[in-house]
Write an enzyme that holds these catalytic residues in place. Sequence first.
Site, PDB file in Angstrom:
ATOM      1  CG  ASP A   4      40.661  47.074  31.482  1.00 14.88           C
ATOM      2  OD1 ASP A   4      39.615  46.795  32.102  1.00 14.88           O
ATOM      3  OD2 ASP A   4      41.773  46.628  31.769  1.00 14.88           O
ATOM      4  CG  ASP A   7      37.727  46.682  36.380  1.00 10.16           C
ATOM      5  OD1 ASP A   7      38.840  46.181  36.540  1.00 10.16           O
ATOM      6  OD2 ASP A   7      37.132  47.354  37.257  1.00 10.16           O
ATOM      7  CD  GLU A  15      38.862  41.854  37.689  1.00 10.56           C
ATOM      8  OE1 GLU A  15      39.920  41.751  38.316  1.00 10.56           O
ATOM      9  OE2 GLU A  15      38.223  42.928  37.628  1.00 10.56           O
ATOM     10  CG  HIS A  54      46.467  45.055  36.151  1.00  9.88           C
ATOM     11  ND1 HIS A  54      45.633  44.124  35.547  1.00  9.88           N
ATOM     12  CD2 HIS A  54      45.653  45.913  36.789  1.00  9.88           C
ATOM     13  CE1 HIS A  54      44.386  44.436  35.808  1.00  9.88           C
ATOM     14  NE2 HIS A  54      44.368  45.525  36.565  1.00  9.88           N
ATOM     15  CG  ASP A  55      44.544  43.780  39.697  1.00  9.96           C
ATOM     16  OD1 ASP A  55      45.000  44.934  39.733  1.00  9.96           O
ATOM     17  OD2 ASP A  55      43.431  43.502  39.205  1.00  9.96           O
TER      18      ASP A  55
HETATM   19  C1  NOJ Z   1      40.010  45.162  38.989  1.00  4.51           C
HETATM   20  C2  NOJ Z   1      41.211  45.740  38.319  1.00  4.51           C
HETATM   21  O1  NOJ Z   1      41.937  44.710  37.710  1.00  4.51           O
HETATM   22  C3  NOJ Z   1      41.989  46.471  39.375  1.00  4.51           C
HETATM   23  O2  NOJ Z   1      43.265  46.872  38.943  1.00  4.51           O
HETATM   24  C4  NOJ Z   1      41.154  47.643  39.823  1.00  4.51           C
HETATM   25  O3  NOJ Z   1      41.802  48.276  40.901  1.00  4.51           O
HETATM   26  C5  NOJ Z   1      39.768  47.195  40.290  1.00  4.51           C
HETATM   27  N1  NOJ Z   1      39.169  46.243  39.421  1.00  4.51           N
HETATM   28  C6  NOJ Z   1      38.838  48.374  40.365  1.00  4.51           C
HETATM   29  O4  NOJ Z   1      38.563  48.851  39.088  1.00  4.51           O
END
Ligand code: NOJ
Length: 606
Positions: A116, A223, A284, A358-359
């Site tokens: 990451d 990210d 992302e 994970h989100d």
């Molecule tokens: C996206 C990530 O996937 C998430 O888990 C994170 O909290 C935010 N970006 C900030 O880095």
Amino acid sequence: MTSTQRIELPDGVRTNGADPNPWWANSVVYQIYPRSFQDTNGDGIGDLKGITSRLDYLARLGVDVIWLSPVYKSPQDDNGYDIADYRQIDPMFGTMDDMDELLATAHRLGMKVVMDLVVNHTSDEHPWFQASRDANDPHADWYWWRPAKPGHEPGTPGAEPNHWGSYFGGSAWQYDAKRGEYYLHQFSKKQPDLNWENPEVRHAVYDMMNWWMDRGIDGFRMDVITLISKHLGPNGEMEDGEIGPEGYSNVYWFCEDGPRLDEFLQEMHREVFDGREGYLTVGEGTGIDGGPRDEFITDPRNRELDMLFVFTHLDIDHGEGGKWTPKPMRLTDLKRTMAAQQNAVASHGWASIFLDNHDQPRVVSRWGDTTTDELRVKSAKALALLAHLHRGTPYIYQGEELGMTNAGFTRLDQYRDLESINMYHQRVDEAKVESAEDMMAGLAAQSRDNARTPMQWDSTPYAGFTAADAPAKPWIEVNPNHTTINAEDEVADPDSVFAFYQRLIELRHTNPIVAAGDWKLLDPDDEQVYDFLRSLPEENPEERRSLLVIVNCGSTSAHIPHDAAELIHGAVDASRIVLSTTDPDMAAASLLLGKLSPWEGIVYQL
Ligand code: NOJ
């Protein structure tokens, strides 16, 4: 052929101008959230040695690439997405030697490792930020500093430079008494945004990326990389937007897909990736929809990124108050958003395919059916088939291959995620836009912690994530359903969700239509059956090879809709069932009768 053996794709078939065919066209990526994967030292937190100890499980699953969520040194305000040193492993996860061992073992087993990359922001404990707090330091301009609003005493309520609200609740500005100014943080106040306008920042990031690539990693998941270039006024102004019911305007209107994004990504490509081979980059794509920008950024001719995570399909169950007020999803919305993503990169560029990360809440709880274990298994397989048969590189999030479910938390003190906790206080206690009961329901459905409960390895008290007699309990509660949903049982069961994922991965490795065929949506208006066609053109159009994919996305039986029925023509050959969630004979009978059983998914060679 074992599941780890992959066919070479014929050149020119689907590479969108990239030659030779990119290796990730028929690869599958597996995401690991290290703190929840495997604990070996009994502190209740997963670690690198734990990941290494489980690599044989991933090799058995058949995945080609592992993406590790952040393991760098971090105060862990946002579970490692707040990095204090990009070149050190956080002691909580182990050492650099552990990282080297993980890399070497993964490579030996034929798997690549993608790290990451979190460079929209650092931790406020990063030395760059600490130095930046002094306006005379060479790092003074490495972050976004702004004075208090004119006429206001710095640091007093309402003195923030504007009303931008952070993704995690509260203002996106934090006052720093030492510097006497505010800094921008789109996420938590411990995650200050880096100033990418400053070339020194960019080159420090590229140096660090090269350092990791030279150590032998195979690329980066980047990210919120689409937030690095900000929309500024002619004199660097950061203008306010419309203020919402919680008292803030949306910071992302001013940070998404900014005017210099392409320039920065191309520079990064030049400085880090040019001349390297065999790597993967996935960004992302916050704020990028399935449209021309997705195509542009992932078109190999533009030398930016290999693929993006586009999120439009995961917004379809967000209600008026966003994700905290969820609404039922409509299958036609899923089709529409997926079709836009698929079509955007049909000629140039490439897609990543994902339903979990994970989100996100667990997809089987979100869009499947967990009312009985039988339906959970069926719906997990159906959703997996649906996702993995699209065109693009599929991503599996740890536990998805077991059909792991949402956490089932009912009390705020069970949550660990700062977004969930902050947003509860902002919406319930401060802005009072939602009742406590409604917000708890919103968290149960949408909180990121749903994905973060420990990996369920077996039925022992802590699911094999940590030893039952370990000195510390897991950092977040284990889902009690690990007694029935766990890897040990599923690996041994040929009908398990795990076994079905193995077959899906093998299919992508071995079937050129799955890996390379084009994609065409069928029956866009049907609300229960999701069906599409994958085809590889032959020189002779009569010989066009196609796969028909039909998935019943409901817990009742469903008629095969018009477009698919026309292609089947009432003539069914059981030997052409390439893969199905049900027994192949049953799947053939369903095709013949024109009726699918609950959550039945079929791949049929036309
Ligand atoms: C996206 C990530 O996937 C998430 O888990 C994170 O909290 C935010 N970006 C900030 O880095």
